[in-house]
Each structure stands twice: as C-alpha cells, then as structure tokens.
Scaffold this motif. Structure first.
Motif, short mmCIF file in Angstrom:
data_model
loop_
_atom_site.label_atom_id
_atom_site.label_comp_id
_atom_site.label_asym_id
_atom_site.label_seq_id
_atom_site.Cartn_x
_atom_site.Cartn_y
_atom_site.Cartn_z
N ILE A 1 -0.43 16.03 22.46
CA ILE A 1 -0.60 15.56 23.84
C ILE A 1 0.06 14.20 24.01
CG2 ILE A 1 -2.30 14.85 25.56
CD1 ILE A 1 -4.20 16.93 24.36
N ALA A 2 -0.10 13.33 23.01
CA ALA A 2 0.52 12.01 23.07
C ALA A 2 2.03 12.11 23.15
CB ALA A 2 0.10 11.19 21.85
N ALA A 3 2.61 13.01 22.36
CA ALA A 3 4.07 13.19 22.40
C ALA A 3 4.53 13.69 23.76
CB ALA A 3 4.49 14.17 21.30
N GLN A 4 3.76 14.57 24.37
CA GLN A 4 4.11 15.08 25.69
C GLN A 4 4.05 13.97 26.74
OE1 GLN A 4 1.28 18.25 26.27
NE2 GLN A 4 2.20 19.58 24.72
N GLU B 1 7.09 11.64 26.20
CA GLU B 1 8.34 12.27 26.62
C GLU B 1 8.43 12.35 28.14
OE1 GLU B 1 10.79 16.49 26.04
OE2 GLU B 1 8.88 16.15 25.03
N ALA B 2 7.31 12.64 28.79
CA ALA B 2 7.32 12.81 30.24
C ALA B 2 7.34 11.48 30.98
CB ALA B 2 6.10 13.63 30.67
N GLU B 3 6.72 10.43 30.41
CA GLU B 3 6.54 9.20 31.16
C GLU B 3 7.34 8.02 30.60
OE1 GLU B 3 2.37 8.43 31.73
OE2 GLU B 3 1.91 10.56 31.97
N TRP C 1 6.74 5.79 27.99
CA TRP C 1 6.09 4.57 27.52
C TRP C 1 6.70 4.10 26.21
CZ3 TRP C 1 2.54 2.03 30.46
CH2 TRP C 1 2.00 2.73 31.54
N LYS C 2 6.61 2.79 25.95
CA LYS C 2 7.18 2.24 24.73
C LYS C 2 6.48 2.81 23.50
CE LYS C 2 8.22 -2.10 22.31
NZ LYS C 2 8.19 -3.58 22.36
N TRP C 3 5.17 2.97 23.57
CA TRP C 3 4.44 3.54 22.45
C TRP C 3 3.26 4.36 22.97
CZ3 TRP C 3 -0.62 1.94 22.43
CH2 TRP C 3 -0.90 0.71 23.05
N VAL C 4 2.88 5.36 22.18
CA VAL C 4 1.71 6.19 22.47
C VAL C 4 1.00 6.46 21.15
CG1 VAL C 4 0.85 8.35 23.41
CG2 VAL C 4 2.85 7.31 24.43
N LEU C 5 -0.29 6.18 21.09
CA LEU C 5 -1.06 6.38 19.86
C LEU C 5 -2.22 7.33 20.12
CD1 LEU C 5 -1.27 2.70 18.52
CD2 LEU C 5 0.28 4.52 17.79
N ALA C 6 -2.46 8.21 19.14
CA ALA C 6 -3.56 9.17 19.23
C ALA C 6 -4.65 8.79 18.24
CB ALA C 6 -3.05 10.57 18.94
N HIS C 7 -5.89 8.83 18.69
CA HIS C 7 -7.05 8.52 17.85
C HIS C 7 -8.19 9.45 18.24
CE1 HIS C 7 -5.50 4.67 16.24
NE2 HIS C 7 -4.93 4.56 17.43
#
Length: 697
Positions: free
Chosen positions: A274-277, A280-282, A284-290
């Motif tokens: 979900i974070a990768a999606q 890719e769609a928006e 952002w500089k970084w996205v982290l999943a926890h």
C-alpha cells in the motif's frame, strides 16, 4: 391365494418372518411412553438406508376382543426402527408394504421385554464412538458429509466427533478413566498437536476450567479478532502456509492464527505494498510502513489546502449530483428491490462524487517533495495512511533576518553590546538595551528632521492602546472568543509564526511516551481525524486566519475553540510533579463537567491493568464488580492465572480503577431525580423489586 385374517394359521413362537410395514403397529404395552425424538428417528432412518435393519423387530400377533387374529402385528421391541421406516415411506424411499424382518414372541410379556430392552442396555462410551468415527474417516476415506448421511447426524456433529477422536490417545484414556470431563476434552481438541496437549495437561493445576485449557493451548497464537488477522484475512494467511486453529465446540469468532511471526510478516508486506502504491501515485519523498504507529517526534505535520475544482471537474460533479438526485427520487418509494443496473449506477455516482470531492483539497508540490507518509495498521484492522510529515533535515531554510540599519545595543549577561558586538559605554540603558540618555533627545530630533516617531513614544502610545483593548475586549465576550480561538489556532496549525496579540501559549504534551500503544487506539484515531479536518480548512497564510475565524458561524467558532483547547489538556500524573496536585483536582472537575465515561475508551485487561497490579488489587476489583463469591473463586490462583481469570470476569462489567472514575455531574443527577419522580405509581413497585433483585445478585 390371500389368507383371511380370521382364519390365518397360528405362527409358532420364535419364528423369523417378513411382515409388510403397513401391518405393524406400536404395542400398547411398550415401556416407552415418551415419543422418540426427531433426531433419533432421523438417525435410524439414515442408518437403515445405508446398512439395512441390523436387528430384528420383536412382534406378537394382534387379536380382537374375541381372541381372533386381525392380520396386524404389535411391535414390542423395535418401535424406533418401525418409525424410521415410516419416515422413509413418507420420503418415498420405500413402499408402505416394504417387508420387515421380525421375530414372533408370544411367550413373554410385551411390557416386560420392552422394559428389559431399554433398561439392560449400555450405550457405547463416547470415547469409543469418537475413535470409531475417526477410523471410518481414515480407513475408508469418508468425509464428514458422507459419514453424516450414513448415521443420520449433521456434518458438524461428525466434525466434532472426528476432532475429539484426534485428541492425544493418552488424554482419551484419561477421559475414559474419569480423569477428564467432556467439556475439558473438548477444550483440548482445539489443537491436534498431541505433544502440546499433553504438555498443557501436565502443567494444569487443580483448576482445570475449559477456558484455562483453551487459553494455555492458544497462548502463542493470535485471535482472529486481532487487527493483524483482520487486515491480512484468513485466505491470504492460509495461502502463505499458515494454519488457523478452529474450536468446534464454542463460539471461536474465526479461530486462532497459529503462526504469529508469519502473520506479522504478511501484515507488514501488505502495508508496504500500500505504501508503494501511495508513493507511486502521489510522489512523496518517502513513505514508511509500520504495524504500530511510530512516534513522529521532531517532525512537522502539514495538511492539504482547499483548491478550486477545474471547470471539467466542477461540471462532472454537478452532473453526477443531478443524476444521483434524480435516480434516488425515482426509486425512493419503490416497494421492490432496486434493479441491479440501478443499484450499480447509484454506487458509481456516489464513487464519482467522492472522487471529485477529494480534489477539493491538495498538498502543495513543495510539501510533497519534502514530506513523507506513514502507512500503519489501524486499530480496526484497516490501513491508516497519514500524510504530510516533514523531517527536520528536509525543512526549507528560514529566511535571513534583515540587518539592522543602525547600531542597536543588546544586553547580554548584564553587558550592553551594539550590532557589531562592541561593548558600549557604561551608563543607563533601558530594558531593550538602548542608551537611555540618547532616548531623551529622540523626540526633539524627530521633530526637527522629520524622522518617524521614537520608540519610546510608540511604546507609550501602544501601552495605552493595550489598556483600552483589554477594557473593551472584556466587555465583548463573543469577540473575546474569536480572539482566543485565533491565538490558539495560530499556534496549533501554523509553524514559526508569531501572530498572537493575546499572550496565551498552548502546550500539547505527547502521550506516546506515557502509555505504550496509545496512538493506535480508536480514541487517538478519532482525535487525529478531527484535527486533520480542521487543518484542511485552514487558510494557507496565517494573515488570513482572523478573517476565516470571524467568518465562521458561532457553533463552528465554538467547535474550533473546543478542539484547540482540548489539545492542551494534560491530566497525566507523574510522581515527581507533586506541585501539580491542584491541577489534578481540576482535571477531576473537568472530567465531571464533560461527563467523561472511560468505559468507552478503556477496559481492564491483563496488559492494561491486571497484570501490572498486586493480587490484592485484582481481588478488590473482582469483589467490587461481582461480589465476594466471584473473588473467592480466584483467590487461590497464582498471579498470572488470577489476572487472566479476572480479565474474563470483569469483561462487560464496566469496572474502572478509581483513578479513571468520574464523579457524576450534578446536572445528570438532577435529570435522573426528575425522571425518577415522574415514574407512575404502578411502575414504582416493579422498580423497587428490580432494585432488590439486582442487589441480591
């Protein structure tokens, strides 16, 4: 040639004969007066259909008052089998003239042999039954459905017996010997791991409650109600090789996920997808999943800003709204279910309206380029996407302050220095570090050369203005509310600005360091959503904030004020803050004033409370909630067992430790008193009876 019933030959005693089903009747001397159960007849019918009648019926010829045979036969033994065959006739499986194998008995009393048949009979031990069902499944390859059909029981019953038959043979023997009850054996059947079953049995104390056995067997497993299990889902977990333990004897609510490590990995993998999606769609500089909410200390949070829809989107939005309104009106009073195409079109229109509504707010490109997103697992098992976090190293550099045109003295550690850092001459300086002797001549110089008003004069004039503002604002409560709300909102939603004319400094203490997991709760999510809703509506420039707040209706101003004020609440008790006792008493009064009900936000679990207090506290809690008898039942347990038992007992009682309780507000007490006074006389007695019955319980 048909034999006349009145001249039928006498059939000798003990002879085996085949008699048409429609010539058999229930013997009036049959010992069983209570009718056979439907389940029993169903089972016999299924067994006969699969295997035939394995045991003969015992009958005697019926005679009339003159002692002449009627041609019918009375069933002394085997009435259940006769009824089962009649059921098969009703289902058109056999004809009503189906020949039934019988044994003639004219020597014994029908009442006695019927009683003997039912008294001197010992049912198969349940353990033998379980094992035989398992053998049928293993040796003949029959599934639960086929076995159920052959024995006239449900597939669920067969599954239960197969599960019991799969319990460790050692425990089955203990059950045969009376060392375990059926309920306890069913508890062990929650898993088919014999070694684990035997280990738990060996560790049991004198208390062998079934729930304790189930708890110990599933201690390392994850309940299906856990947010990770809800998020991953049983299908994905099973496809990855995970096993779900199901309890066939209680309401297991989806069972238990056996491999917690696998479940964690699957949950994180799904969050990362979900974070990768999102990235890719928006962009952002970084996205982290926890899985758990990570403390975002030191990060600034930005929110989307209102934007105008494009002409195309605005037109599409209006068209979708119009069509939705038209379709809804057309089918509003319809007495039939919506046609599939209409229902689908309504869903499409609602989705389109929601999609375009989402475009009314957006992040600035610069914020997306510098910021990031956390994708975490929400308390309800859904993905929680939190956008707009800016790390300190990604912040835009602050604009440099313009250099001062003139040397202005600054007091540093009791020494006054000018703009170049040179120590100024000793003398009298004002509170801002200016040379007081120089200020005395400023007014005169300003008059001569047209310079602006001196600092001392401006300070004098604005002091009078401040005094007048204080007096006037105190006479206008509505405007005071706007001013306070503006001050709070400016510091709550904007960074690095000083737009406050009221010297009020809201402080919002982080709670993440005080209570583990508090940011993953439903209350934390609700507060974050409320904050995001307001932040999204805020104007981009703090200079426009006053106009924004002043333009709100009174209810909205009050709501914004309440939200900002709520963020400053700090009722956390810390042992070293003994000076805050009055503040804590005020917190109690605030809780009473807002009628705070902590039962909506907290429950006494082992993790939250019971595992962190003494046994005396645990017993006191159970005693207070459920009475002395309940407390006595767990008084002899070890600490961990006692805490776990107390969690079960306190569930749903609404019990709270004293520190979380709220005194009843006076207005609520008054309302209840008025309601009680309004009760009619005929209901009063019922209420009194209810009161005493509850007290007795």
């Amino acid at each position: 040639m048909t034999t006349n019933a009145k001249t039928a030959p006498v059939i000798e005693n003990g002879r085996e004969v085949f008699i048409p089903l429609n010539k058999l009747k229930k013997h009036p001397k049959n010992a069983r007066k209570t009718p056979h159960s439907e389940a029993s007849i169903e089972g016999k019918a299924a067994s006969i259909a699969a295997k035939g009648i394995l045991q003969n019926l015992v009958v005697e010829p019926e005679t009339n008052a003159e002692g002449e045979p009627t041609g019918f036969y009375l069933v002394s033994i085997g009435e259940g089998r006769r009824l089962a065959q009649l059921l098969r006739v009703k289902r058109k499986e056999i004809k009503k003239t189906e020949p039934i194998r019988c044994v003639i008995d004219t020597a014994n009393d029908a009442a006695e042999i019927s009683l003997d048949e039912n008294v001197n009979r010992e049912n198969l031990h349940p353990a033998d039954e379980f094992e035989k069902f398992r053998e049928l499944s293993e040796d003949r390859g029959w599934g639960a459905e086929e076995i159920a059909a052959r024995f006239g029981v449900t597939a669920q019953v067969v599954k239960q017996r197969l599960r019991l038959g799969a319990v460790s043979p050692k425990l089955i023997q203990i059950y045969r010997d009376g060392g375990l009850t059926m309920d306890q054996l069913q508890a062990f059947a929650i898993t088919d791991d014999h070694a684990r079953q035997e280990q738990v049995f060996g560790n049991l104390s004198y208390n062998r409650e079934p729930w304790i056995i189930r708890r110990d067997l599933t201690a390392s497993n994850v309940a299906a109600s856990d947010r990770r299990a809800v998020f991953v889902g049983p299908e994905a977990y099973a496809e990855a090789g995970g096993n779900i333990i199901r309890d066939l004897f209680t309401e297991d609510r989806g069972g238990f996920y056996e491999d917690a490590v696998l479940l964690d990995r699957l949950a994180l993998d799904k969050l990362e997808r979900i974070a990768a999606q999102v990235q890719e769609a928006e962009g952002w500089k970084w996205v982290l999943a926890h899985v758990d909410w990570p403390h975002a200390h030191g990060m600034r949070r930005t929110y989307p800003h209102p934007v105008e829809l494009s002409e195309a989107d605005a037109a599409a939005y209006d068209a979708a709204q119009e069509e939705l309104k038209r379709l809804s009106a057309a089918w509003e009073n319809a007495d039939v279910d919506l046609p599939t195409e209409v229902d689908q079109r309504l869903a499409e229109l609602e989705a389109e309206i929601e999609r375009i509504d989402g475009k009314r707010h957006a992040y600035e490109a610069e914020e997306i380029a510098r910021g990031g997103v956390f994708v975490v697992l929400n308390h309800d098992g859904t993905a929680r996407i939190e956008r707009g976090f800016i790390r300190p190293e990604d912040e835009a550099p602050e604009p440099e302050e313009p250099a001062a045109d003139e040397d202005v003295g600054t007091a540093i550690g009791g020494v006054c220095v000018n703009a170049d850092g040179e120590v100024m001459d000793d003398g009298d300086y004002d509170e801002d570090g200016n040379d007081a002797s120089a200020l005395e001549t400023e007014d005169e110089e300003a008059e001569e050369d047209g310079k602006p008003l001196s600092d001392s004069l401006i300070r004098d004039l604005t002091a009078h203005r401040t005094l007048a503002l204080r007096l006037t604002l105190g006479e206008q409560p509505d405007m005071a509310l706007i001013a306070v709300t503006h001050t709070l909102a400016a510091q709550t939603f904007y960074r690095g600005v000083d737009a406050n004319v009221l010297e009020i400094r809201p402080i919002s203490a982080s709670l993440g360091g005080h209570a583990d997991g508090i940011e993953d709760t439903a209350a934390a999510k609700a507060l974050a959503d409320r904050h995001a809703g307001w932040a999204t509506d805020m104007p981009r420039d703090v200079a426009d904030l006053w106009g924004f707040i002043a333009g709100l209706d009174n209810a909205s101003v009050m709501a914004l004020f309440a939200h900002c004020a709520s963020l400053t609440v700090n009722a956390v008790k810390l042992p070293w803050e003994v000076h805050k006792r009055r503040a804590h008493r005020t917190a109690d009064k605030l809780a009473t004033a807002v009628a705070l009900d902590m039962t909506a936000h907290w429950t006494p679990t082992v993790r939250a409370y019971l595992g962190r207090v003494t046994k005396a506290h645990i017993l006191a809690a159970v005693r207070e909630a459920l009475g002395d008898e309940a407390a006595e039942r767990i008084a002899d347990k070890k600490k961990q067992e006692m805490a776990e038992a107390a969690e079960q007992l306190l569930a749903g009682t609404g019990w709270l430790p004293p520190v979380l309780r709220t005194d009843r507000p006076a207005w609520l007490a008054d309302e209840r008193q008025e309601a009680h006074a309004a009760e009619t006389e005929d209901r009063a007695e019922v209420h009194i009876d209810d009161h005493f019955s509850v007290a007795a319980e």
